[in-house]
Design a protein around this motif. Sequence first.
Motif, short mmCIF file in Angstrom:
data_model
loop_
_atom_site.label_atom_id
_atom_site.label_comp_id
_atom_site.label_asym_id
_atom_site.label_seq_id
_atom_site.Cartn_x
_atom_site.Cartn_y
_atom_site.Cartn_z
N GLY A 220 -28.28 -0.61 63.48
CA GLY A 220 -28.43 0.48 63.91
C GLY A 220 -27.28 1.64 64.69
N ALA A 221 -26.75 1.42 65.60
CA ALA A 221 -25.54 1.93 66.36
C ALA A 221 -24.36 2.12 65.12
CB ALA A 221 -24.93 1.51 67.16
N GLN A 222 -23.66 1.37 64.17
CA GLN A 222 -22.76 1.42 63.09
C GLN A 222 -23.65 2.12 62.47
OE1 GLN A 222 -22.03 -2.69 61.48
NE2 GLN A 222 -20.84 -3.02 63.04
N ARG A 223 -24.95 2.35 61.42
CA ARG A 223 -25.33 3.76 60.85
C ARG A 223 -25.33 4.47 61.21
NH1 ARG A 223 -29.04 -1.02 60.22
NH2 ARG A 223 -30.72 0.06 61.43
N ALA A 224 -25.07 5.04 62.48
CA ALA A 224 -25.47 6.73 62.91
C ALA A 224 -24.37 6.89 63.35
CB ALA A 224 -26.18 6.25 64.57
#
Length: 236
Positions: A220-224
């Motif tokens: 999720g952090a990477q997508r953000a």
Amino acid sequence: MIDEGRLDDSDHGPAARSADPAGDAARKFADLLGERGVRVDGPVEEGRAPASARRIAAVSSAPLAELVERALTNSDNDIAEALARQTALADGQPASFDGAGRAVTARLEKLGLPTGGLRIADGSGLDRSDRVSADLLARLLARASDARAPELRPVLTGLPVAGFSGTLRERYQEADGRGLVRAKTGTLTGVNTLAGTVVAADGRLLAFAFMADGTSDPEGAQRALDRLAVGVAAVR
């Protein structure tokens, strides 16, 4: 070293490692020489050819620029550590963690980059006591794009291309930044970062650096972070 010092058949991720990678490489080299009829006498690790010996072969390192590019594209921690220690040797410092930290910091200061709060505990970035600001990363990328600093160009050309190469090959598959974002990833447990460049909608080349700490969902952090970089690309 041999196979990155790995003691199994893996080529990435955690693995049991050799306690003597340099010695293993020397012994393997001696074995290969023996298979080809070249006798190796004495302890391999201590072997030295006499001054009168005739050179039969030589191997040179890839150019520094190529090593920097490979380290960035593939997030190669081993090359990054080696480059830091070579920087230490070039500055007359010991090829150690501390020596590399002092030498790299001095080089950044010489470039006039902001080093407040900077702590370089190792060259790979795996030590959790490492500290670097987003400001420093973004300004370094901006400096590397300056035509008056061609020696820094590999810092840009080595960045993975979103959706195409290196550690960004599998990212941005459905994002607008595919092919526009070039960035270096940074990942530890609970830490996700992305620093690089994008070509904005008005044609300008912009540098960015985003950091997320204390994350519990790495994907999720990477997508953000990817969405933030795409947002920079939309700047007019």
